[in-house]
Design a protein around this motif. Sequence first.
Motif, PDB file in Angstrom:
ATOM      1  N   PHE A  27       2.173 -18.043   6.377  1.00  4.09           N
ATOM      2  CA  PHE A  27       1.787 -17.475   5.088  1.00  4.09           C
ATOM      3  C   PHE A  27       0.500 -16.657   5.219  1.00  4.09           C
ATOM      4  O   PHE A  27       0.405 -15.533   4.715  1.00  4.09           O
ATOM      5  N   THR A  28      -0.490 -17.223   5.929  1.00  3.99           N
ATOM      6  CA  THR A  28      -1.794 -16.572   6.015  1.00  3.99           C
ATOM      7  C   THR A  28      -1.752 -15.283   6.827  1.00  3.99           C
ATOM      8  O   THR A  28      -2.363 -14.285   6.443  1.00  3.99           O
ATOM      9  N   LEU A  29      -1.049 -15.284   7.944  1.00  3.62           N
ATOM     10  CA  LEU A  29      -1.046 -14.100   8.805  1.00  3.62           C
ATOM     11  C   LEU A  29       0.140 -13.176   8.573  1.00  3.62           C
ATOM     12  O   LEU A  29       0.100 -12.010   8.953  1.00  3.62           O
ATOM     13  N   GLY A  30       1.205 -13.691   7.958  1.00  2.00           N
ATOM     14  CA  GLY A  30       2.399 -12.881   7.800  1.00  2.00           C
ATOM     15  C   GLY A  30       2.619 -12.330   6.410  1.00  2.00           C
ATOM     16  O   GLY A  30       3.124 -11.223   6.255  1.00  2.00           O
ATOM     17  N   ILE A  31       2.259 -13.086   5.378  1.00  2.00           N
ATOM     18  CA  ILE A  31       2.564 -12.663   4.005  1.00  2.00           C
ATOM     19  C   ILE A  31       1.307 -12.285   3.232  1.00  2.00           C
ATOM     20  O   ILE A  31       1.295 -11.286   2.510  1.00  2.00           O
ATOM     21  N   VAL A  42      -7.216   5.189  -2.274  1.00  2.00           N
ATOM     22  CA  VAL A  42      -6.510   6.322  -2.867  1.00  2.00           C
ATOM     23  C   VAL A  42      -6.263   5.996  -4.340  1.00  2.00           C
ATOM     24  O   VAL A  42      -5.469   5.117  -4.653  1.00  2.00           O
ATOM     25  N   PRO A  43      -6.925   6.674  -5.265  1.00  2.00           N
ATOM     26  CA  PRO A  43      -6.790   6.309  -6.682  1.00  2.00           C
ATOM     27  C   PRO A  43      -5.356   6.435  -7.218  1.00  2.00           C
ATOM     28  O   PRO A  43      -4.933   5.633  -8.022  1.00  2.00           O
ATOM     29  N   ASP A  44      -4.617   7.436  -6.804  1.00  2.44           N
ATOM     30  CA  ASP A  44      -3.237   7.608  -7.266  1.00  2.44           C
ATOM     31  C   ASP A  44      -2.263   7.089  -6.221  1.00  2.44           C
ATOM     32  O   ASP A  44      -1.319   7.772  -5.830  1.00  2.44           O
ATOM     33  N   PHE A  45      -2.492   5.866  -5.757  1.00  7.80           N
ATOM     34  CA  PHE A  45      -1.665   5.276  -4.697  1.00  7.80           C
ATOM     35  C   PHE A  45      -0.223   5.133  -5.140  1.00  7.80           C
ATOM     36  O   PHE A  45       0.690   5.512  -4.451  1.00  7.80           O
ATOM     37  N   ALA A  46      -0.026   4.551  -6.287  1.00  4.48           N
ATOM     38  CA  ALA A  46       1.328   4.405  -6.836  1.00  4.48           C
ATOM     39  C   ALA A  46       1.191   4.209  -8.337  1.00  4.48           C
ATOM     40  O   ALA A  46       0.308   3.515  -8.801  1.00  4.48           O
ATOM     41  N   HIS A  47       2.103   4.805  -9.074  1.00  5.11           N
ATOM     42  CA  HIS A  47       2.039   4.669 -10.524  1.00  5.11           C
ATOM     43  C   HIS A  47       2.644   3.348 -10.984  1.00  5.11           C
ATOM     44  O   HIS A  47       2.172   2.735 -11.921  1.00  5.11           O
ATOM     45  N   ASN A  48       3.707   2.921 -10.354  1.00  2.92           N
ATOM     46  CA  ASN A  48       4.344   1.658 -10.727  1.00  2.92           C
ATOM     47  C   ASN A  48       4.784   0.936  -9.446  1.00  2.92           C
ATOM     48  O   ASN A  48       5.952   0.982  -9.081  1.00  2.92           O
ATOM     49  N   PRO A  49       3.850   0.236  -8.783  1.00  2.00           N
ATOM     50  CA  PRO A  49       4.195  -0.360  -7.495  1.00  2.00           C
ATOM     51  C   PRO A  49       4.824  -1.748  -7.604  1.00  2.00           C
ATOM     52  O   PRO A  49       5.029  -2.394  -6.595  1.00  2.00           O
ATOM     53  N   SER A  50       5.159  -2.186  -8.810  1.00  2.00           N
ATOM     54  CA  SER A  50       5.621  -3.573  -8.950  1.00  2.00           C
ATOM     55  C   SER A  50       6.929  -3.827  -8.204  1.00  2.00           C
ATOM     56  O   SER A  50       7.088  -4.863  -7.559  1.00  2.00           O
ATOM     57  N   ARG A  51       7.866  -2.887  -8.251  1.00  2.00           N
ATOM     58  CA  ARG A  51       9.126  -3.080  -7.513  1.00  2.00           C
ATOM     59  C   ARG A  51       8.888  -3.068  -6.013  1.00  2.00           C
ATOM     60  O   ARG A  51       9.461  -3.862  -5.280  1.00  2.00           O
ATOM     61  N   PHE A  52       8.045  -2.156  -5.562  1.00  2.00           N
ATOM     62  CA  PHE A  52       7.742  -2.072  -4.140  1.00  2.00           C
ATOM     63  C   PHE A  52       7.064  -3.351  -3.646  1.00  2.00           C
ATOM     64  O   PHE A  52       7.442  -3.907  -2.613  1.00  2.00           O
ATOM     65  N   VAL A  53       6.084  -3.833  -4.380  1.00  2.00           N
ATOM     66  CA  VAL A  53       5.375  -5.052  -3.994  1.00  2.00           C
ATOM     67  C   VAL A  53       6.321  -6.242  -4.013  1.00  2.00           C
ATOM     68  O   VAL A  53       6.314  -7.072  -3.093  1.00  2.00           O
ATOM     69  N   ALA A  54       7.162  -6.327  -5.039  1.00  2.00           N
ATOM     70  CA  ALA A  54       8.114  -7.434  -5.114  1.00  2.00           C
ATOM     71  C   ALA A  54       9.103  -7.388  -3.959  1.00  2.00           C
ATOM     72  O   ALA A  54       9.429  -8.419  -3.363  1.00  2.00           O
ATOM     73  N   LEU A  55       9.559  -6.207  -3.600  1.00  2.53           N
ATOM     74  CA  LEU A  55      10.497  -6.073  -2.493  1.00  2.53           C
ATOM     75  C   LEU A  55       9.847  -6.444  -1.167  1.00  2.53           C
ATOM     76  O   LEU A  55      10.426  -7.194  -0.367  1.00  2.53           O
ATOM     77  N   VAL A  56       8.648  -5.961  -0.932  1.00  8.09           N
ATOM     78  CA  VAL A  56       7.966  -6.241   0.335  1.00  8.09           C
ATOM     79  C   VAL A  56       7.610  -7.723   0.442  1.00  8.09           C
ATOM     80  O   VAL A  56       7.881  -8.366   1.466  1.00  8.09           O
ATOM     81  N   LEU A  57       7.013  -8.281  -0.599  1.00 12.89           N
ATOM     82  CA  LEU A  57       6.644  -9.698  -0.551  1.00 12.89           C
ATOM     83  C   LEU A  57       7.875 -10.597  -0.512  1.00 12.89           C
ATOM     84  O   LEU A  57       7.905 -11.594   0.214  1.00 12.89           O
ATOM     85  N   GLY A  58       8.892 -10.242  -1.269  1.00 12.13           N
ATOM     86  CA  GLY A  58      10.126 -11.025  -1.241  1.00 12.13           C
ATOM     87  C   GLY A  58      10.806 -10.968   0.112  1.00 12.13           C
ATOM     88  O   GLY A  58      11.265 -11.988   0.632  1.00 12.13           O
TER      89      GLY A  58
END
Length: 128
Positions: free
Chosen positions: A78-82, A96-112
């Motif tokens: 968990f600590t080193l991988g996720i 980068v201030p305009d990194f992503a407008h709605n990154p919730s799907r991307f974050v959920a996909l990557v973390l999941g």
Amino acid sequence: MASLRKLIAPPTSEHLALLHYLLFAMLLVHVLYVALVVGGTGLSVLFSGFAVANGDPFARRAARRLVEATLGTPAVMFTLGILPIPAILFACAQIVPDFAHNPSRFVALVLGGAAVAFGLLHGYVKTV
């Protein structure tokens, strides 16, 4: 993203330099750990195949010890991988201030995906 913008401080040059160093350190540790896990698991699968094909008990023991040594405990996984994944995303959002407008799907996909992958690897440890 609006809630994330409330957490982001306006960057200064020292702040950006520190974020670059921290991002490099997080990426280095995360990429090296993932490479170690992929390599160790691949060798373990190879040794497991030798054990099944030849009935070699040494290859089975080597496969088990190798995968246990490379994966570590679930806390290490968990600590080193996720855990570095959202930290890296947060650091990139600050740089980068305009990194992503709605990154919730991307974050959920990557973390999941990372959680499922490490869960499957943890299950593999118990079957070897």
